[in-house]
Design a protein around this motif. Structure first.
Motif, PDB file in Angstrom:
ATOM      1  N   ARG A   4       0.930  -1.203  -0.183  1.00 23.66           N
ATOM      2  CA  ARG A   4      -0.078   0.033  -0.052  1.00 23.66           C
ATOM      3  C   ARG A   4       0.867   1.067   0.024  1.00 23.66           C
ATOM      4  O   ARG A   4       0.563   2.168  -0.471  1.00 23.66           O
TER       5      ARG A   4
ATOM      6  N   ALA B 241       1.037   3.730  -3.078  1.00 23.11           N
ATOM      7  CA  ALA B 241       0.777   5.410  -2.848  1.00 23.11           C
ATOM      8  C   ALA B 241       2.132   6.323  -3.516  1.00 23.11           C
ATOM      9  O   ALA B 241       1.942   7.217  -4.086  1.00 23.11           O
TER      10      ALA B 241
ATOM     11  N   VAL C  21       1.935   6.149  -7.286  1.00 25.30           N
ATOM     12  CA  VAL C  21       0.926   7.135  -7.890  1.00 25.30           C
ATOM     13  C   VAL C  21       1.538   8.487  -7.830  1.00 25.30           C
ATOM     14  O   VAL C  21       1.182   9.254  -8.756  1.00 25.30           O
TER      15      VAL C  21
ATOM     16  N   LEU D  88      -4.781  -0.649  -4.425  1.00 25.42           N
ATOM     17  CA  LEU D  88      -5.371  -0.245  -3.205  1.00 25.42           C
ATOM     18  C   LEU D  88      -6.789  -0.980  -2.742  1.00 25.42           C
ATOM     19  O   LEU D  88      -7.935  -0.874  -3.676  1.00 25.42           O
TER      20      LEU D  88
ATOM     21  N   ARG E 104     -12.136  -2.222  -5.528  1.00 26.33           N
ATOM     22  CA  ARG E 104     -11.053  -1.220  -5.871  1.00 26.33           C
ATOM     23  C   ARG E 104     -11.465   0.031  -5.346  1.00 26.33           C
ATOM     24  O   ARG E 104     -12.264   0.827  -5.547  1.00 26.33           O
TER      25      ARG E 104
ATOM     26  N   GLY F  81      -9.217   2.600  -5.272  1.00 29.06           N
ATOM     27  CA  GLY F  81      -8.615   3.684  -5.994  1.00 29.06           C
ATOM     28  C   GLY F  81      -9.145   3.725  -7.321  1.00 29.06           C
ATOM     29  O   GLY F  81     -10.036   3.256  -7.769  1.00 29.06           O
ATOM     30  N   ASP F  82      -8.515   4.684  -8.107  1.00 32.25           N
ATOM     31  CA  ASP F  82      -8.903   4.640  -9.484  1.00 32.25           C
ATOM     32  C   ASP F  82      -8.340   3.418 -10.382  1.00 32.25           C
ATOM     33  O   ASP F  82      -7.559   2.802  -9.587  1.00 32.25           O
TER      34      ASP F  82
ATOM     35  N   THR G 241      -3.778   5.555 -12.881  1.00 31.54           N
ATOM     36  CA  THR G 241      -3.470   6.779 -12.863  1.00 31.54           C
ATOM     37  C   THR G 241      -4.059   7.680 -13.729  1.00 31.54           C
ATOM     38  O   THR G 241      -4.216   8.886 -13.922  1.00 31.54           O
TER      39      THR G 241
ATOM     40  N   ASP H 125     -18.172   9.142  -4.068  1.00 30.70           N
ATOM     41  CA  ASP H 125     -17.080   8.856  -2.629  1.00 30.70           C
ATOM     42  C   ASP H 125     -17.981   8.412  -1.810  1.00 30.70           C
ATOM     43  O   ASP H 125     -17.358   7.561  -0.931  1.00 30.70           O
TER      44      ASP H 125
ATOM     45  N   TRP I 158     -14.521   1.388   2.246  1.00 32.87           N
ATOM     46  CA  TRP I 158     -13.400   1.488   3.347  1.00 32.87           C
ATOM     47  C   TRP I 158     -13.472   0.941   4.516  1.00 32.87           C
ATOM     48  O   TRP I 158     -12.403   0.363   5.325  1.00 32.87           O
TER      49      TRP I 158
END
Lengths: 326, 356
Positions: free
Chosen positions: B45, B49, B52, B67, B254, B256-257, B260, B270, B277
């Motif tokens: 993780r 980060a 990215v 992520l 998933r 995250g995106d 990128t 969101d 989460w």
């Protein structure tokens, strides 16, 4: 020396390669019990057993993809696609994986596989069975593309393809599978995959061709010779990488070039050869390069396929057109 | 006529609160034994980060962070033996890292340098970008293993999106037909870029796609690393023992995106992501380890400091990596460069020299 047909020579080469190297495997649709729809793999199952000669489910993408996996493991798979019109799903595997694996891993993994398929028409087959697909493959970096035109070439080139450490697409003209026999020594000797072959010498015009069209080009050369025109005939055989040496040397002497192939005109290897002559042999030419090819049409069904496939007459006419220039 | 009836099992050991919901498998009987998994998931993780951030500042190409999916990629790799073969997709840097690929190698690859795909176990495949097209490779590798009568197996990973591909079905069909030693893992992160799971297929689960291929399919909680590890352990044991392939659908999310290059706010809100989460894999394992008394706040801080330093070092090494010479694009295309290509290579070298 035994006389064999082209398909018989393919069979002979497969058997020889399997005899010499236990890592050679034969796979594809109906290649086992049936011996292949053209009988190219006839007898191999009985001789080498079901672990080395096996029928796959009907899935062209995975036939090629599985061969990538086997090859990465050090086997030398020879995968058959039954007809050229069914090869397109396998192109994904060839372009995205087979041709890239060595480069992607800086040779940690490699892909010594052969993808065999019939290529071209003239056998009165059903729709989607007669297409000429070499143009799709020659634009793929990392592949070799080979088209035999005779039993001896089929034997020597297929052995070379199987032994080559990188992926090879091997396109066999079904029109020639049983059209002629010649003596082929089963001596395990491979031909070079980096060479164009001068198969008839001549001084007046250069005929550049490959695959089944070699037959019409040679017939045209015979006919032209009767009229006192000596044609040199070059069988390119290996379309990628392309050996321009003999072609440029010949054009330098004759000043005239006719390119003959069954694949549709636009973007086919004939265009590449003509472009390279323009780049490196233009000053030798006394006449514009002529191309005698399949048309940019859908491959017609069997009633019209003869009108599509370049004929001896069309080749002669093109050669005579070049002779109109002094 | 009913020719088949089936149930798709769902396995979970740790729930979102870190509570044990059923007896743990042997490898997890000592809580301490789970610390390497926790550490590797955290490492992934933190590394993601960082990657990215590098992309955002123009120092890395497109990158696909894992992520939310750390338990899937680390869990499956942790079940593998060294001589098993990994056939990964493009979001499986976690599995690669577990198997010895370096952080700097991952950065090199996504930074546009093929040399990043050299490291790691010698038979592992590099990551596959075209969706699902690597599943047939896993079949070929597994067939090679079977032909050689070796006691090892292949693990092949794809996403939920990949299960829409014919290649994936073809591969499962062949693996089932020949009872090959391969484990297919689907990391179902609920999104094929912008298309959610329910708009990809009418099938109730992705695991049941195995049933038509004649192989067992099951679901696990993909946010529970114990469940992933356990399912892959069992599937690998069966595969190595000649009992054929399995499909494991690891149900995850998933966070995250897609990569990128993606902006997930275009297709999901969101608020929805926030609810997921609460399910994510690291927190529940940390809660469990803490409750078991084998992990403290101090351990956490020390680990994060050490990982941050390791990652910073890798980034520095990556940024210091000189680019390959332009001719490098020719040098690994064939075992022996054909003359025709050598001429092109020479042309490139001449142009480089001319404009140097």
């Amino acid at each position: 020396m035994p006389e064999v047909t082209l398909v018989g020579a393919v069979n002979l080469a497969l058997a020889r390669a399997m005899e010499d190297d236990p890592s050679v495997l034969v796979l594809g649709e109906d290649v086992g019990v049936d011996g292949g729809v053209f009988r190219a793999t006839d007898g191999l199952l009985g001789r080498f057993g079901p672990e080395r000669v096996f029928d796959t489910p009907l899935a062209e993408a995975s036939i090629a993809g599985m061969a990538v996996g086997l090859a990465a493991q050090g086997f030398r798979p020879v995968a058959e696609i039954q007809f050229s019109g069914f090869i397109y799903p396998a192109i994904d595997q060839m372009v995205n994986h087979a041709a890239r694996l060595r480069n992607r891993t800086r040779s940690r993994l490699s892909c010594p596989m052969v993808l065999r398929a019939p290529n071209g028409g003239g056998i009165r087959a059903a729709e989607h069975h007669s297409e000429s697909v070499e143009a799709f493959f020659v634009n793929i970096p990392g592949l070799r593309v080979v088209v035999p035109s005779s039993p001896a070439k089929a034997y020597g080139l297929l052995l070379a393809a199987i032994r080559d450490p990188d992926p090879v697409v091997f396109l066999e003209p079904p029109r020639l599978y049983r059209a002629l026999k010649e003596e082929v020594a089963d001596d395990g000797r491979a031909l070079s995959l980096d060479t164009s072959f001068v198969i008839r010498e001549g001084t007046d015009v250069t005929l550049v061709t490959w695959g089944a069209s070699v037959v019409e080009a040679m017939a045209a050369a015979d006919d032209l010779a009767a009229d006192g025109v000596e044609a040199e005939v070059i069988d390119v055989a290996c379309l990628k990488p392309l050996d321009m040496g003999p072609i440029l040397a010949s054009v330098e002497r004759t000043g005239r070039c006719v390119i003959v192939h069954e694949a549709p005109l636009t973007g086919a290897p004939g265009a590449e050869i003509a472009a390279r002559i323009a780049e490196r042999g233009l000053m030798s030419l006394v006449a514009p390069v002529q191309r005698v090819t399949g048309y940019d049409t859908v491959m017609p069904l069997l009633r019209l396929e003869k009108a599509f496939i370049p004929s001896t007459r069309r080749v002669i006419d093109a050669a005579l057109r070049t002779l109109e220039y002094a | 006529m009913a020719v088949a009836t089936f149930e798709i099992g769902f396995t979970r050991f740790l729930d979102r609160s870190g509570e044990v919901v059923q007896p743990l498998p042997a490898f997890a009987s000592e809580a301490k034994a789970l610390i390497p998994l926790y550490r590797s998931m955290t490492r992934l993780r933190m590394f993601d980060a960082k990657a990215v951030a590098l992309q955002r500042t123009g120092r890395l190409g497109t990158y696909a962070a894992a992520l939310g999916e750390e338990a899937v990629t680390i869990g499956l790799a942790s079940a593998m033996a060294a001589d098993d073969v990994l056939v990964p997709a493009f979001r499986d840097q976690g599995a690669q890292l577990w198997r010895g690929v370096g952080l700097v190698d991952i950065l090199a690859y996504w930074g546009g340098d093929e040399r990043g795909s050299v490291a790691g176990p010698s038979e592992d495949f590099p990551v596959c970008v075209p969706i699902g097209t690597h599943f047939p490779h896993a079949v070929g590798v597994a067939l090679a293993i079977k032909l050689r009568r070796q006691s090892r197996a292949v693990v092949c990973i794809g996403g939920d999106g990949a299960t829409s591909k014919g290649d994936v079905y073809e591969a499962m069909n062949m693996a089932g037909l020949w009872q090959l030693p391969v484990v297919f893992v689907v990391s179902n992160n609920q999104w094929a870029i912008s298309v959610p799971r329910q708009r990809q297929t009418a099938a109730a689960t992705l695991a049941q796609k195995a049933i038509a291929a004649g192989i067992p399919g099951e679901q696990v909680d993909g946010n529970d690393v114990i469940a992933v590890r356990h399912a892959v352990d069992e599937a690998l044991a069966a595969a190595r023992a000649g009992r054929g392939p399995r499909l494991i659908e690891a149900v995850t999310y998933r966070l995250g995106d897609h990569t990128t290059s993606d902006d997930a706010t275009r297709y999901r809100d969101d608020a929805t992501v926030s609810t997921h989460w609460a399910e994510e894999p690291l927190v529940r394992l940390r809660r469990y380890l803490t409750a078991q008394g084998v992990w403290t706040k101090e351990d956490e801080e020390a680990m994060q400091v050490a990982l941050a330093a390791e990652i910073e070092k890798a980034v520095a090494d990556y940024l210091a990596l000189p680019p390959p010479a332009p001719q490098d694009m020719f040098d690994h295309l064939f075992a022996v460069l054909p003359a025709d290509l050598k001429a092109q290579r020479d042309t490139l070298a001449e142009e480089e020299a001319l404009h140097a």
